[in-house]
Design a protein around this motif. Structure first.
Motif, PDB file in Angstrom:
ATOM      1  N   LYS A  40       0.563  -1.127  -0.039  1.00  0.00           N
ATOM      2  CA  LYS A  40       0.037   0.063  -0.141  1.00  0.00           C
ATOM      3  C   LYS A  40       0.702   1.376   0.278  1.00  0.00           C
ATOM      4  O   LYS A  40       0.446   2.410   0.049  1.00  0.00           O
ATOM      5  CB  LYS A  40      -0.969   0.228   1.240  1.00  0.00           C
ATOM      6  N   GLY A  41       2.122   0.996   0.004  1.00  0.00           N
ATOM      7  CA  GLY A  41       2.996   2.447  -0.022  1.00  0.00           C
ATOM      8  C   GLY A  41       3.629   2.625   1.504  1.00  0.00           C
ATOM      9  O   GLY A  41       4.053   3.792   1.653  1.00  0.00           O
ATOM     10  N   PHE A  94     -10.480  -6.698   7.032  1.00  0.00           N
ATOM     11  CA  PHE A  94     -10.815  -5.974   5.639  1.00  0.00           C
ATOM     12  C   PHE A  94     -10.380  -4.845   5.345  1.00  0.00           C
ATOM     13  O   PHE A  94     -10.646  -3.991   4.352  1.00  0.00           O
ATOM     14  CB  PHE A  94     -12.326  -5.557   6.058  1.00  0.00           C
ATOM     15  N   LEU A  95      -9.042  -4.583   5.896  1.00  0.00           N
ATOM     16  CA  LEU A  95      -8.266  -3.355   5.777  1.00  0.00           C
ATOM     17  C   LEU A  95      -7.459  -3.319   4.359  1.00  0.00           C
ATOM     18  O   LEU A  95      -7.236  -2.231   3.571  1.00  0.00           O
ATOM     19  CB  LEU A  95      -7.229  -3.165   6.777  1.00  0.00           C
ATOM     20  N   ASP A  96      -7.339  -4.484   3.750  1.00  0.00           N
ATOM     21  CA  ASP A  96      -6.733  -4.751   2.464  1.00  0.00           C
ATOM     22  C   ASP A  96      -7.640  -4.222   1.339  1.00  0.00           C
ATOM     23  O   ASP A  96      -7.067  -3.788   0.206  1.00  0.00           O
ATOM     24  CB  ASP A  96      -6.316  -6.045   2.130  1.00  0.00           C
ATOM     25  N   ASN A 102      -2.640   6.256   3.013  1.00  0.00           N
ATOM     26  CA  ASN A 102      -3.025   7.052   4.297  1.00  0.00           C
ATOM     27  C   ASN A 102      -4.237   6.615   4.965  1.00  0.00           C
ATOM     28  O   ASN A 102      -4.516   6.452   6.132  1.00  0.00           O
ATOM     29  CB  ASN A 102      -3.301   8.630   3.976  1.00  0.00           C
ATOM     30  N   THR A 103      -5.154   6.058   3.909  1.00  0.00           N
ATOM     31  CA  THR A 103      -6.418   5.731   4.473  1.00  0.00           C
ATOM     32  C   THR A 103      -6.301   4.198   5.011  1.00  0.00           C
ATOM     33  O   THR A 103      -6.801   3.887   6.168  1.00  0.00           O
ATOM     34  CB  THR A 103      -7.569   5.496   3.287  1.00  0.00           C
ATOM     35  N   GLY A 106      -4.464   4.836   8.320  1.00  0.00           N
ATOM     36  CA  GLY A 106      -5.520   5.505   9.352  1.00  0.00           C
ATOM     37  C   GLY A 106      -6.360   4.579  10.020  1.00  0.00           C
ATOM     38  O   GLY A 106      -6.704   4.612  11.287  1.00  0.00           O
ATOM     39  N   PHE A 107      -7.054   3.683   9.055  1.00  0.00           N
ATOM     40  CA  PHE A 107      -7.907   2.746   9.707  1.00  0.00           C
ATOM     41  C   PHE A 107      -7.143   1.646  10.528  1.00  0.00           C
ATOM     42  O   PHE A 107      -7.630   1.079  11.321  1.00  0.00           O
ATOM     43  CB  PHE A 107      -8.654   2.102   8.507  1.00  0.00           C
ATOM     44  N   SER A 108      -5.668   1.515  10.303  1.00  0.00           N
ATOM     45  CA  SER A 108      -5.322   0.501  10.711  1.00  0.00           C
ATOM     46  C   SER A 108      -4.994   0.816  12.313  1.00  0.00           C
ATOM     47  O   SER A 108      -5.118   0.263  13.204  1.00  0.00           O
ATOM     48  CB  SER A 108      -3.853   0.187  10.331  1.00  0.00           C
TER      49      SER A 108
END
Length: 458
Positions: A40-41, A94-96, A102-103, A106-108
């Protein structure tokens, strides 16, 4: 264990199963979350902080749970905590779906913070109940429970790696989070209620918290706990990048993360027995710190040791680390409870919650520092040089505990006098030749001939 009551067995079994499931979910991310974050960078510093924010939250909220343990009730805190952890573990899977860096990060952070609040509630309350239910065998009961935690550390990365290979990122979190959810329901139904849950005086609890932190023995133990947790947190965030040149499969990589956990699980009962029956806890802490120093000198290995990074060398270092890590954790937990009781704290649920809160909070602080600093060091100087930071910390732990034992040579005599005080009736204490009677009565009250509240010291 043959002398344990039915209530004690039920408490130990329920907590052991819950600790196992909790450890599975806690250790789940380590083998593949760093690689997913990099897709994700995200940088090593960013995903290191994702590991670290969990522990920072536990550090901040654990003393609150410990302070209000009697007021809220340990069973309620425990049930609410484990339920929260299970739900957040499922959501983490479901974060993948989030492609923006950044999203995703942030959710992590958001999911891990809420999960950490639940974990702090579960761990602090379970340790408090264990200390209350096993006053004579705190070290052994804690070690037995931690053995299942160590087994969970084995199963988590192993099964997680296999499920990741089978179904991708989401499957491990949803599957194992659901298992923890089932365990939370079992805990709610089967955990015996803890008696004597009277409302606590908040102001008095705060005073006891500060008084405990002023004890030199507690400060030394806190530093040892923090250093031990830094070592495990450091490896969580940095071991996978370090092992990439060895080109291990996800399953084999997961197995690498279970080595120190499995060693910890196997040796924890031994350390608990030694602390309860044979050795002063700080002697065990000193030994454990020296062993961890050796482990971190080899896991890289450090640049000035003329050895190449090989799979057998890393495996050996991780096994050695599990031995030292277990010695430090078990001895600090058992020793902290004895130290506060020997210094006049009441033998009740408030004190157990207080010590458990301090232990959990300090452990979490180290688990925050470990991956956070580890990620930064990995980016800046590489894994081999970074391991010197952990080795130096544990060398300092060994020196401090050794110095403390040298300066407190009379501590064994003090504990022996406390043991004799609590084993006498009030009239017998008044007839003791040495002036311990007033000290015992003012500190411990009229304990009578019962030794139910007496921990094994030496």
């Amino acid at each position: 264990m043959a002398a344990y009551s039915k209530r004690q067995w039920m408490t130990l079994v329920v907590f052991s199963i819950a600790q196992f499931c909790n450890a599975v979910c806690v250790s789940l991310q380590a083998p593949f979350y760093p690689a997913e974050a990099e897709k994700k960078g995200a940088t090593a510093t960013q995903y290191g902080l994702v590991f670290g924010i969990f522990e920072l939250t536990v550090f901040l909220v654990s003393p609150i749970y410990g302070r209000f343990m009697s007021k809220w009730g340990p069973k309620f805190i425990n049930n609410a905590g484990i339920l929260t952890v299970s739900i957040m573990c499922i959501l983490f899977g479901f974060l993948d779906r989030m492609d923006d860096t950044n999203t995703f990060i942030g959710f992590s952070f958001a999911v891990r913070i809420v999960e950490a609040m639940g974990n702090a509630a579960f761990v602090t309350s379970s340790f408090s109940i264990i200390a209350k239910e096993f006053p004579k065998n705190v070290g052994a009961a804690f070690a037995a429970m931690e053995t299942f935690f160590g087994i969970g550390l084995i199963v988590g990365p192993t099964v997680g790696g296999a499920l990741y290979e089978l179904g991708g990122y989401t499957l491990p979190f949803v599957s194992l989070g659901t298992v923890l959810l089932c365990a939370s329901m079992m805990t709610s139904c089967c955990l015996p209620s803890s008696g004597a849950e009277a409302n606590a005086d908040s102001q008095n609890s705060r005073g006891q918290f500060l008084a405990a932190l002023r004890l030199p023995s507690i400060l030394v133990s806190c530093f040892a706990i923090m250093s031990a947790s830094i070592s495990i947190g450091f490896l969580q965030a940095t071991l996978e990048p370090h092992l990439r040149p060895l080109h291990l499969t996800p399953l084999k990589l997961g197995l690498m993360f279970v080595l120190n956990g499995s060693t910890y699980a196997l040796t924890a009962p031994c350390w608990g027995w030694l602390c309860d029956q044979r050795l002063a806890p700080k002697t065990v802490t000193t030994f454990g710190a020296v062993v961890v120093v050796i482990a971190f000198m080899l896991v890289g290995p450090v640049p000035f040791i003329p050895l190449e990074t090989t799979l057998p060398l890393v495996i050996s270092a991780l096994v050695i680390h599990g031995v030292g890590f277990g010695a430090e954790l078990v001895s600090t937990f058992a020793g902290a409870h004895r130290d506060v009781l020997a210094n006049g704290f009441p033998d009740d649920l408030n004190t157990y919650g207080l010590v458990s809160g301090i232990w959990t909070s300090t452990f979490a602080l180290g688990c925050f520092v470990g991956p956070s600093v580890g990620g930064m060091f990995l980016d800046a100087i590489g894994f081999k040089w970074a391991t010197l930071f952990v080795a130096a910390l544990h060398l300092l732990v060994a020196l401090l505990t050794s110095l403390y034992m040298c300066l407190k040579k009379d501590e064994k005599v003090l504990y022996a006098r406390v043991h004799e005080c609590l084993s006498q009736t009030k009239d017998e204490r008044n007839s003791l030749l040495f002036p311990a009677s007033e000290e015992c009565d003012s500190t411990y009250g009229s304990a009578g001939s019962s030794q139910e509240n007496l921990p094994s010291i030496y």
